[in-house]
Design an enzyme around this catalytic site. Structure first.
Site, mmCIF file in Angstrom:
data_model
loop_
_atom_site.group_PDB
_atom_site.id
_atom_site.type_symbol
_atom_site.label_atom_id
_atom_site.label_comp_id
_atom_site.label_asym_id
_atom_site.label_seq_id
_atom_site.Cartn_x
_atom_site.Cartn_y
_atom_site.Cartn_z
ATOM 1 N N VAL A 141 0.836 -1.203 0.000
ATOM 2 C CA VAL A 141 0.000 0.000 0.000
ATOM 3 C C VAL A 141 0.867 1.248 0.000
ATOM 4 O O VAL A 141 0.587 2.242 -0.687
ATOM 5 C CB VAL A 141 -0.952 0.001 1.207
ATOM 6 C CG1 VAL A 141 -1.670 1.337 1.328
ATOM 7 C CG2 VAL A 141 -1.967 -1.131 1.083
ATOM 8 N N ALA A 142 1.964 1.225 0.779
ATOM 9 C CA ALA A 142 2.853 2.392 0.825
ATOM 10 C C ALA A 142 3.614 2.571 -0.476
ATOM 11 O O ALA A 142 3.864 3.693 -0.909
ATOM 12 C CB ALA A 142 3.839 2.230 1.990
ATOM 13 N N ILE B 145 2.711 1.451 -3.612
ATOM 14 C CA ILE B 145 1.858 1.811 -4.750
ATOM 15 C C ILE B 145 1.369 3.240 -4.552
ATOM 16 O O ILE B 145 0.713 3.536 -3.546
ATOM 17 C CB ILE B 145 0.651 0.857 -4.860
ATOM 18 C CG1 ILE B 145 1.121 -0.553 -5.205
ATOM 19 C CG2 ILE B 145 -0.325 1.349 -5.934
ATOM 20 C CD1 ILE B 145 0.025 -1.584 -5.185
ATOM 21 N N GLU C 28 -1.122 5.185 -4.710
ATOM 22 C CA GLU C 28 -2.555 5.245 -5.016
ATOM 23 C C GLU C 28 -3.061 6.678 -5.121
ATOM 24 O O GLU C 28 -4.097 6.932 -5.718
ATOM 25 C CB GLU C 28 -3.371 4.473 -3.968
ATOM 26 C CG GLU C 28 -3.448 5.112 -2.592
ATOM 27 C CD GLU C 28 -2.285 4.673 -1.703
ATOM 28 O OE1 GLU C 28 -2.338 4.971 -0.511
ATOM 29 O OE2 GLU C 28 -1.338 4.058 -2.203
ATOM 30 N N ASP D 194 -8.987 24.389 -39.267
ATOM 31 C CA ASP D 194 -9.961 24.853 -40.235
ATOM 32 C C ASP D 194 -9.611 26.296 -40.594
ATOM 33 O O ASP D 194 -9.000 27.012 -39.789
ATOM 34 C CB ASP D 194 -11.362 24.773 -39.617
ATOM 35 C CG ASP D 194 -12.447 25.147 -40.601
ATOM 36 O OD1 ASP D 194 -12.349 24.754 -41.769
ATOM 37 O OD2 ASP D 194 -13.392 25.845 -40.194
ATOM 38 N N ASP E 178 3.138 12.237 0.648
ATOM 39 C CA ASP E 178 2.820 12.017 -0.761
ATOM 40 C C ASP E 178 2.025 13.174 -1.348
ATOM 41 O O ASP E 178 2.488 13.906 -2.214
ATOM 42 C CB ASP E 178 2.016 10.716 -0.928
ATOM 43 C CG ASP E 178 2.930 9.519 -1.130
ATOM 44 O OD1 ASP E 178 4.154 9.682 -0.984
ATOM 45 O OD2 ASP E 178 2.424 8.429 -1.417
#
Length: 885
Positions: free
Chosen positions: A280-281, A283, A285, A327, A709
């Protein structure tokens, strides 16, 4: 529906549809509705919001996080479960909201049909809702009407239609009821047809409906729009590929550490919990959320600069754009005809070069406004764009068309028609009846007998005619539309066609839809940034090439190509020719998609700009579709990723600059996240291989994940654009986010931070060993983890603080200057708030119990500060050495 109805006579079409000038009966209406369908666009079945929400969980990283959340709950670590659940749900909600707002193109296409139409049924003219019109109905159309369905003209009286939204051509198209021999003509060349979604600017006529709903030209575009696939942006592709690789690596490392812990006889549940916590740490997320937040903040900044982002990932897509397919009408040009030059009295003058003190100059301007039916006011503009341009020309000299026409009353007129290519009016000018005429140069030159060269009228000579024809050719070669003007004195009160002879030539007026003043600088800026600008238009090749040369798109090294030439090319041949082609003229919606796809096949990220219905499929097919907000149709806006609120091509350049900066910021934020996570993984891996106690408790990893993070990464994402960003070439669309250089940087920075962390762990472990010795515990027991609280606390504190300080490093890829250090207040907010939270869990006793920390000595706190600062010092020294090299 009748295929190629323009190749059949009006009588043949009426016969095939079993109708006549008196229209359909009610029974025939129902029969034709069953046979040919109703005048409505079908819509694809929409996916329910619930299914859209559930689809957001179909991601490899999300699956791992959900498994981790379940394991955490089973093991009683509810705080981990809660954090993971909140992050995953937030991502799912944001993705669902974005999806629900995205697809409204077919709805907009349906709304484009005119709400009502006038048709002849049973011999009577009635008004019906446009959705009730059927194939075989006889439509009555006149100036100001929107066309409800495609139809073959039965009769046309001076009829002109504005088809710019469908074909891209700025001039109104002249219409007649003659059948055409050629096949495979584009809508712009089908002069005997009127099309759904266009409107009549001049004259009147009758048309038999040949196609309704999805069978119309507008409906075909709706079909193309549904077939065009939205492209994933480079960042989406990079993150998807990177996320899968990262998850596999992290799972492998977690499995190795789990096996080591089991080998060392650790309790199975403890080994599982630690491995799950590490996964968990490790990755990131928060990565998806941070990317979304940074993109959302970037869109707010871009909205302030007149670029509305409809799809978040288009922001970074702009940063890798290497080709802009633009265009012409309304995008590079003003979508408004304007007089550019006048040829009068043997002189070629600019639009503001007339001398109204000279009788001939004044006479030319007067007849240009008198032989004219358009009206412009502060609230509306009525009339053919060419005539509006002549009225606007009068305003340059502070002349009002209504005042001029009131002063010189119109007595009689001969309206314009496509056969004569002339329009004439009879006006009372200062008590003298003067016939004024305007029309095509080749027609007018055959009808003039005299010429006014400023010295009065005299018989015209062959040399005069040669000069006029040369001037017409010269102006036409520049993409200008040229009209000739003549007049004559008149005795009667009612004009007839035979009176349009023995005229006196007055002069020529040349006009065009001019480039926007800022287009030239914007194209230059694109070239400087390594971006090719391509013009794709439905207009004529001469006009398109002239505009393209004027603004710097078409140079000697490139060519112009017509849509009919594209038809003869295979996809492979088109891929070979697009790098050498700068202008595509007279193209259809299908051609536009093929051109965009050809560039994409060559590895380019393509932006497509446009404002018409005909642009919508290509807007959707492109990597970044850019619609015009003021002149653009709702269809083009809903198909696009970005809408310009000022219709300014230069805004795209600013958007590209922002896109490049935002991508760089996201890349820096990802690098920051991964280097910090790498440091934690390396520390745990080293401790496991060395047989040391775990350097972190699971709750430490959770705190590191939450505090160090998100806030610093978001602050990095808010870094201001660097000045040099538009002097660099576009990023390679195929280059993955995690390339070799990126991986080396992450590993180097992670290793430096990991080493500092393990030095702190060893310092703390020695302190624990000394404390254990004092208390009589065995050194071996301390080393095996029975008493390593100080070590874990110091390692945890160094990793947290080092990552917070590393946030300043990650704001730029070069050395961090003193000015740069203080230029982003958000990075200081992230650092100070993170440091305060770290201090709280280190110093406040109730929080120490929750986060498994212990009180330290002043010397140990100073050691933590020095070790946390050390990685940044080393990284900055290395960067400065590399910059010197």
């Amino acid at each position: 529906m009748i295929d190629e109805a323009y190749r059949k006579t009006a009588e043949e079409v009426l016969s095939l549809l079993e109708t006549d000038g008196s229209g359909l009966s009610e029974k025939q209406v129902e029969t034709n509705r069953s046979r040919y369908g109703s005048n409505a666009f079908g819509e694809e079945k929409r996916v329910s919001p619930v299914l859209i929400f559930l689809s957001q969980f179909n991601d490899f990283l999300i699956w791992i996080l959900l498994v981790a959340a379940i394991l955490s709950a089973v093991l009683g670590k509810l705080e981990s479960t809660l954090v993971i659940a909140v992050v995953v749900l937030l991502n799912a909600v944001l993705g669902t909201v974005q999806h629900l707002k995205a697809e409204q193109s077919l709805t907009a296409l349906k709304a484009m049909s005119s709400p009502q139409a006038r048709v002849i049924r049973g011999g009577d003219v009635i008004t019906i809702d446009s959705q009730n019109i059927v194939v075989g109905d006889i439509m009555a159309v006149e100036a100001g009407d929107f066309i409800a369905a495609d139809g073959r003209l039965i009769s046309a009286y001076s009829l002109k239609a504005d088809e710019s939204a469908l074909t891209g051509e700025s001039l109104s198209a002249e219409k007649d009821n003659e059948h055409l021999e050629k096949s495979n003509l584009s809508p712009g060349d089908q002069s005997n047809m009127v099309f759904s979604g266009t409107h009549i600017t001049y004259g009147r006529g009758l048309a038999v409906v040949t196609a309704v709903g999805e069978s119309t030209e507008l409906g075909k575009i709706a079909s193309l729009l549904s077939q065009a696939k939205e492209k994933q942006t480079p960042l989406q592709r990079s993150l998807d590929a990177f996320g899968k690789k990262l998850a596999i690596i992290i799972l492998a490392i977690a499995a190795v550490i789990f096996a080591m812990n089991i080998y060392r006889s650790s309790p199975v549940l403890d080994a599982i919990m630690f491995s799950v916590s590490l996964a968990v740490a490790a990755i990131p997320e928060a990565l998806s959320s941070i990317v979304t937040i940074v993109l959302a903040i970037g869109t707010r900044r871009m909205a302030q600069e007149n670029a509305i982002i409809r799809r978040l990932h288009a922001v970074e897509g702009l940063g890798s754009v290497s080709v802009i397919c633009s265009d012409k009408t309304g995008t590079l040009t003003q979508n408004k005809m304007s007089v550019r030059q006048a040829y009068v009295g043997g002189r070629l003058l600019a639009e503001n070069g007339l001398d109204l003190e000279q009788k001939l100059d004044k006479h030319l301007l007067n007849i240009a406004m008198l032989c004219n039916d358009s009206i412009t006011t502060d609230v509306q503009v009525i009339g053919d764009p060419t005539e509006v341009a002549l009225v606007d020309w009068g305003e340059v000299y502070k002349l009002d068309e209504l005042i001029i026409r009131d002063k010189y009353q119109r007595i009689s007129e001969l309206p314009f028609d496509s056969e004569r290519k002339l329009m004439s009016t009879l006006n009372d000018i200062d008590g003298q009846k003067i016939m004024a005429a305007k029309g095509a140069v080749d027609v007018m030159i055959k009808r003039v007998k005299y010429i006014d060269d400023g010295q009065g009228a005299r018989p015209i000579k062959p040399d005069d005619i040669t000069r006029i024809e040369k001037m017409n050719a010269q102006l036409s070669s520049q993409g200008l539309r040229v009209l000739a003007f003549a007049s004559r004195e008149y005795e009667g009160t009612e004009l007839s066609l035979k009176d349009e002879n023995e005229l006196t030539f007055i002069g020529l007026v040349a006009m065009m839809d001019p480039p926007r003043p800022e287009s030239r600088d914007a194209v230059t800026a694109c070239h400087r940034a390594g971006i090719r600008t391509i013009m794709i238009t439905g207009d004529h090749i001469v006009t398109a090439s002239a505009i393209a040369r004027d603004i710097g798109i078409l140079t000697d090294e490139y060519q112009a190509l017509k849509g009919s030439e594209i038809e003869t090319l295979s996809d492979k041949e088109l891929e070979e020719i697009v790098p050498r082609t700068a202008v595509y003229a007279r193209v259809s919606p299908e051609h536009k998609i093929r051109i965009v796809k050809a560039w994409q096949q060559l590895g380019h990220a393509v932006a497509m700009t446009g404002d018409g219905v005909n642009d919508a499929p290509a807007l959707k097919q492109s990597d970044v579709g850019v619609a015009m907000g003021i002149t653009g149709t709702e269809v083009s806006k809903d198909a696009a990723s970005m809408v310009l609120t000022d219709d300014n091509f230069a805004t795209i350049v600013r958007a590209v600059s922002n896109g490049r900066s935002i991508y760089r910021n996201i890349s820096n934020a990802v690098q920051f996240l991964l280097s910090g996570n790498t440091a934690g993984i390396l520390a745990v891996l080293f401790a496991s291989l060395a047989g040391l106690p775990a350097p972190f408790a699971p709750v430490h990893l959770l705190f590191i994940n939450l505090v160090t993070d998100s806030l610093p990464a978001i602050a990095i994402g808010l870094e201001k654009p660097e000045e040099a960003v538009m002097s660099e070439p576009p990023r390679n669309i195929n280059e993955p986010l995690l390339n070799k250089k990126f991986a080396q940087t992450v590993l180097f920075q992670g290793l430096i931070i990991g080493i500092a962390t393990m030095i702190a762990f060893y310092i703390g472990l020695n302190a624990d060993l000394m404390e254990a010795a004092v208390m009589g515990a065995s050194a071996n027991g301390a080393a095996n983890g029975s008493s390593s609280m100080t070590a874990a606390t110091m390692a945890f504190a160094v990793l947290c603080l080092a990552r917070l300080i590393h946030g300043f490093n990650s704001r730029t890829q070069g050395p961090l200057s003193l000015r740069k250090l203080f230029s982003n207040k958000f990075s200081w907010i992230a650092f100070l708030s993170g440091s305060l939270l770290l201090a709280a869990v280190m110093l406040i006793r109730p929080l120490q119990n929750v986060f498994e920390t212990v009180s330290l000595t002043m010397e140990q706190y100073l050691q933590i500060a020095g070790l946390a600062l050390l990685p940044t010092i080393i990284i900055q020294i290395v960067r400065r050495l590399m910059a010197r090299r």
